[in-house]
Design an enzyme around this catalytic site. Structure first.
Site, short mmCIF file in Angstrom:
data_model
loop_
_atom_site.label_atom_id
_atom_site.label_comp_id
_atom_site.label_asym_id
_atom_site.label_seq_id
_atom_site.Cartn_x
_atom_site.Cartn_y
_atom_site.Cartn_z
N VAL A 14 0.83 -1.21 0.00
CA VAL A 14 0.00 0.00 0.00
C VAL A 14 0.87 1.26 0.00
CG1 VAL A 14 -1.90 1.21 1.14
CG2 VAL A 14 -1.79 -1.28 1.24
N LYS A 103 -7.01 -1.32 9.53
CA LYS A 103 -8.31 -1.67 10.10
C LYS A 103 -8.20 -2.25 11.50
CE LYS A 103 -6.48 -4.56 7.18
NZ LYS A 103 -6.36 -5.03 5.82
N GLY A 132 -10.76 -1.82 0.69
CA GLY A 132 -9.75 -1.33 -0.26
C GLY A 132 -10.14 -0.04 -0.94
N GLY A 185 -0.04 -9.95 -2.88
CA GLY A 185 -0.07 -8.85 -1.90
C GLY A 185 -1.45 -8.60 -1.33
N LYS A 203 -13.08 -4.90 9.92
CA LYS A 203 -13.74 -3.97 8.98
C LYS A 203 -15.22 -3.82 9.33
CE LYS A 203 -10.45 -5.25 5.37
NZ LYS A 203 -10.19 -6.24 4.31
N GLY A 300 -5.03 -4.77 -2.73
CA GLY A 300 -4.10 -4.59 -3.84
C GLY A 300 -3.44 -3.22 -3.78
N1 HSE Z 1 -6.05 -8.88 3.54
C1 HSE Z 1 -7.03 -7.93 3.19
C2 HSE Z 1 -7.99 -8.57 2.21
C3 HSE Z 1 -6.37 -6.73 2.57
O1 HSE Z 1 -7.67 -9.61 1.66
O2 HSE Z 1 -9.07 -8.04 2.01
C4 HSE Z 1 -7.26 -5.54 2.43
O3 HSE Z 1 -7.73 -5.08 3.66
#
Ligand code: HSE
Length: 434
Positions: A14, A103, A132, A185, A203, A300
């Site tokens: 990120v 988060k 994201g 990633g 989240k 991503g």
């Molecule tokens: N590991 C998290 C996902 C990354 O796969 O959604 C984004 O928060």
């Protein structure tokens, strides 16, 4: 006007994406923000080969950024709870605004962080923490401000959705898909956060707070992952007209708020049931607007950077405004948060998919039906498969109407004690989302 100076902590997926987007779109961003945004310093343990940082000063000491008097905004992209908390609190104490994609930090320490930020009159922005690149925080906090929000439900972990999609569409093995998500990633540093639902619960905690105006209460969220799902249940769900998705659900009820993350059967013809791969989607139902659906990349490099940079633009626009008149961190005025409780899972209500491995005897189905009817559990559909050769058992699959979870727990205990039932009953919650 002088550029606004930003310090980026963490140059991973990120952080690298944020630097690249700020550089590539510098002119457009300045036109939107009213000032240039300059990365004045980066703190990172190592360079990122996907990010050409040129002359930008680099340090290995994250706290140097929080202490750098030149820096107006600290962007926290190191992840984790402890160091990130120390860094953010230090930046706030030094009068800096903060943008974070973390988060875990917001879900667990957000109440403390926002209180400190209010006392110092600084902004803490966290759009990238949820879903994201989808601007769902802004949408709920500002765009849906007219509504009393009844419920929201979302696919909010890209890694988990990527795994479920690949398993269903290509029959790939769980571990193999997880490895690919790590290489791309998407996955958390500790991938159990993705597959056991912890990331989604972080989240969901944030979404519920800004939707209902309640303090962040991650410790009260019910969390169940996808690691125990079998391809047999994925197949039976399909045969019944459902898809299994890993869903975060927050619902307002008369007795409290439901806050739960678990695999969920959703009717296959719902838009959200067809959200695949690393994509995320969040449905929000408000009394005035009805149902809304927000869709996009949930993880991503650049999708997440898109949210971080949007926050930077927001902070630049608002940093000279009166702190009392800014959008509250949790959407509602801090002295107006509700103390309505979060319900324990056994008080939550849902419909259920049950798979019972029955012995091939007469009368088992009648006993199952009796146990459910004695507890007032209404059966919506039932499917019985042929005897399985390897164990001589008959899979019996039932979908119930909505019922409080304690009642289904009691029914499952009774079912498992039947002589004609072998092993554990598989239970997956079902949501119609209408
Ligand atoms: N590991 C998290 C996902 C990354 O796969 O959604 C984004 O928060």
């Amino acid at each position: 006007m002088n550029p606004v100076k930003v310090g980026i902590c963490g140059l991973g997926t990120v952080g690298g994406g944020t630097f690249n987007v700020l550089k590539r779109n510098a002119e457009e961003i300045a036109r939107r923000a009213g000032r240039e945004i300059e990365v004045a310093q980066i703190a990172a343990r190592r360079p990122n080969p996907k990010c050409e940082t040129g002359e930008t000063p680099l340090t290995a000491d994250i706290f140097a950024l929080a202490d750098n008097p030149e820096i107006d905004i600290v962007v926290e992209l190191i992840g984790g709870y402890t160091l990130a908390r120390d860094l953010v609190l230090k930046a706030i104490d030094n009068g800096k605004h903060v943008v974070t994609a973390n988060k875990a930090l917001i879900a667990v320490h957000g109440n403390e962080i926002f209180a400190r930020a209010r006392a110092k009159g600084v902004i803490v922005a966290f759009e990238a923490a949820v879903a994201g690149g989808i601007p769902v925080i802004k949408a709920i906090r500002e765009g849906l401000a007219a509504n009393r929000i009844d419920w929201l439900a979302g696919i909010i972990n890209g890694t988990g959705n990527f795994i479920l999609s690949e398993m269903r569409e290509k029959g790939r093995a769980f571990a193999d898909v997880l490895q690919e998500a790590q290489a791309l990633g998407y996955a958390e540093a500790d991938p159990t956060f993705d597959v056991e639902g912890i990331d989604a619960a972080h989240k969901l905690t944030i979404l519920a707070s800004i939707a209902f105006g309640i303090p962040l209460q991650f410790d009260k969220a019910y969390t169940e992952g996808i690691s125990r799902l079998t391809s047999a249940d994925v197949g039976y769900a399909e045969a019944l007209g459902y898809r299994i998705k890993h869903l975060g659900v927050a619902r307002r009820t008369a007795s409290g708020f439901e806050l739960r993350v678990h695999p969920t059967l959703i009717p296959a013809d719902r838009l959200i049931a067809n959200v695949n791969g690393v994509m995320n989607a969040v449905m929000v139902h408000g009394d005035a607007v009805g149902s809304t659906l927000f869709y996009g990349s949930g993880a991503g490099m650049e999708p997440t950077a898109s949210a971080v940079v949007a926050d930077l633009v927001d902070v630049v626009r608002a940093m000279t405004s009166d702190p009392e008149n800014r959008v509250p961190h949790l959407a509602f005025q801090p002295d107006s948060l509700s103390d309505h409780p979060i319900l324990p899972i056994d008080a939550c209500e849902s419909a259920y998919y049950l798979r019972i491995q029955a012995k091939d005897h007469p009368g088992v189905l009648a006993q199952v039906a009796t146990i459910l009817s004695e507890r007032g559990i209404n059966i919506e559909s039932i499917m019985q498969k042929e005897v399985e050769e390897h164990d001589g058992l008959v899979p019996m699959i039932l979908v119930t109407h909505r019922v409080v979870e304690a009642r289904i727990d009691d029914a499952i205990s009774a079912l498992e004690s039947l002589e004609g039932v072998s092993g554990k009953v598989v239970r997956i919650r079902v949501e119609q989302l209408n």
